[in-house]
Design an enzyme around this catalytic site. Structure first.
Site, PDB file in Angstrom:
ATOM      1  N   LEU A  45       1.549  16.244  32.285  1.00 47.79           N
ATOM      2  CA  LEU A  45       2.170  15.669  32.691  1.00 47.79           C
ATOM      3  C   LEU A  45       2.023  13.960  32.942  1.00 47.79           C
ATOM      4  O   LEU A  45       0.713  13.991  32.708  1.00 47.79           O
ATOM      5  CB  LEU A  45       2.096  15.505  34.097  1.00 47.79           C
ATOM      6  CG  LEU A  45       2.526  16.365  35.572  1.00 47.79           C
ATOM      7  CD1 LEU A  45       2.216  16.544  37.036  1.00 47.79           C
ATOM      8  CD2 LEU A  45       3.530  16.114  35.363  1.00 47.79           C
ATOM      9  N   ASP A  46       2.893  13.385  32.284  1.00 48.24           N
ATOM     10  CA  ASP A  46       2.381  12.154  31.614  1.00 48.24           C
ATOM     11  C   ASP A  46       1.529  10.884  33.015  1.00 48.24           C
ATOM     12  O   ASP A  46       1.620  12.123  34.494  1.00 48.24           O
ATOM     13  CB  ASP A  46       3.980  11.573  31.368  1.00 48.24           C
ATOM     14  CG  ASP A  46       3.970  11.948  30.108  1.00 48.24           C
ATOM     15  OD1 ASP A  46       3.800  12.273  29.373  1.00 48.24           O
ATOM     16  OD2 ASP A  46       5.518  12.264  29.990  1.00 48.24           O
ATOM     17  N   TRP A  47       1.146  10.335  32.694  1.00 54.13           N
ATOM     18  CA  TRP A  47      -0.230   9.300  33.544  1.00 54.13           C
ATOM     19  C   TRP A  47       0.893   9.002  34.650  1.00 54.13           C
ATOM     20  O   TRP A  47       0.218   8.304  36.101  1.00 54.13           O
ATOM     21  CB  TRP A  47      -0.635   8.451  32.885  1.00 54.13           C
ATOM     22  CG  TRP A  47       0.447   6.948  32.049  1.00 54.13           C
ATOM     23  CD1 TRP A  47       1.068   6.801  30.920  1.00 54.13           C
ATOM     24  CD2 TRP A  47       1.240   6.039  32.637  1.00 54.13           C
ATOM     25  NE1 TRP A  47       2.057   5.889  30.949  1.00 54.13           N
ATOM     26  CE2 TRP A  47       1.971   5.068  32.189  1.00 54.13           C
ATOM     27  CE3 TRP A  47      -0.028   5.072  34.290  1.00 54.13           C
ATOM     28  CZ2 TRP A  47       2.455   4.151  32.753  1.00 54.13           C
ATOM     29  CZ3 TRP A  47       0.873   4.279  34.766  1.00 54.13           C
ATOM     30  CH2 TRP A  47       1.562   3.436  34.250  1.00 54.13           C
TER      31      TRP A  47
END
Length: 192
Positions: A45-47
């Site tokens: 999951l991206d930041w």
């Protein structure tokens, strides 16, 4: 199923990198939340995304869940700018061109009421006179920033992205920043 494998579900907050090593001091990492050696995220999951992150030391399961060939469903709640019309939702369902790639068909529905979600810190930017809406999107692939690129391609930029499930796994009341080991029933469902 062997006893030496570990399976963890984590409710990842906004601003946390899906890795244990820190490349930049401005983001926290999984190490700030999970003190379990030798487990790694299944996918990422991206930041700037939130929600369900699965971690394991079972490389075979990690490969099977990450590889689009196996078609495991991932469901996201997506807050977008403006209210998507039926044409935009239909395009998302059929698959859209993002960069040099056409996405697989997806299941997409518009929430009639805002879903119950935790407050994000920091909150999304609201623009006066521009409404927002929530979509539920279920994909069977996970290209880099795919959901964000898909909603942008049909003219409704993503403001907030929360993964709520992977296959049969759900957050089920797990609070933001908390993690737990999977139950034997959850592990069995992942291995089917």
């Amino acid at each position: 199923m062997t006893n030496d494998h570990r399976y963890i579900i984590f409710h990842k907050p906004y601003g946390v990198l899906s890795q244990f090593t820190q490349e930049t001091p401005k983001h926290s990492t999984l190490k700030d939340y999970i003190d379990v050696p030798n487990v790694y995220p299944v996918g990422r999951l991206d930041w700037d995304s939130e929600g369900l992150l699965l971690l394991t030391n079972n490389g075979q399961l990690q490969h099977r869940l990450s590889n689009p060939r196996f078609g495991h469903q991932r469901t996201y709640w997506v807050q977008v700018e403006r209210i998507p019309d039926p044409e935009a939702i239909n395009k998302l369902c059929q698959g859209v061109e993002i960069q040099d790639y056409r996405t697989r068909p997806a299941q997409v529905k518009l929430f009639l009421e805002e879903p119950t979600v935790t407050q994000r810190n920091p909150p999304i930017r609201f623009r006066q006179n521009i409404p927002t809406a929530w979509l539920e999107m279920t994909l069977t692939e996970g290209k880099n920033r795919q959901v964000r690129r898909m909603t942008a391609a049909v003219g409704f930029p993503t403001l907030r992205l929360i993964r709520v499930s992977i296959a049969d796994l759900q957050l089920n009341g797990l609070k933001l920043g908390e993690w737990r080991d999977l139950s034997p029933i959850e592990i069995k469902s992942l291995n089917n």
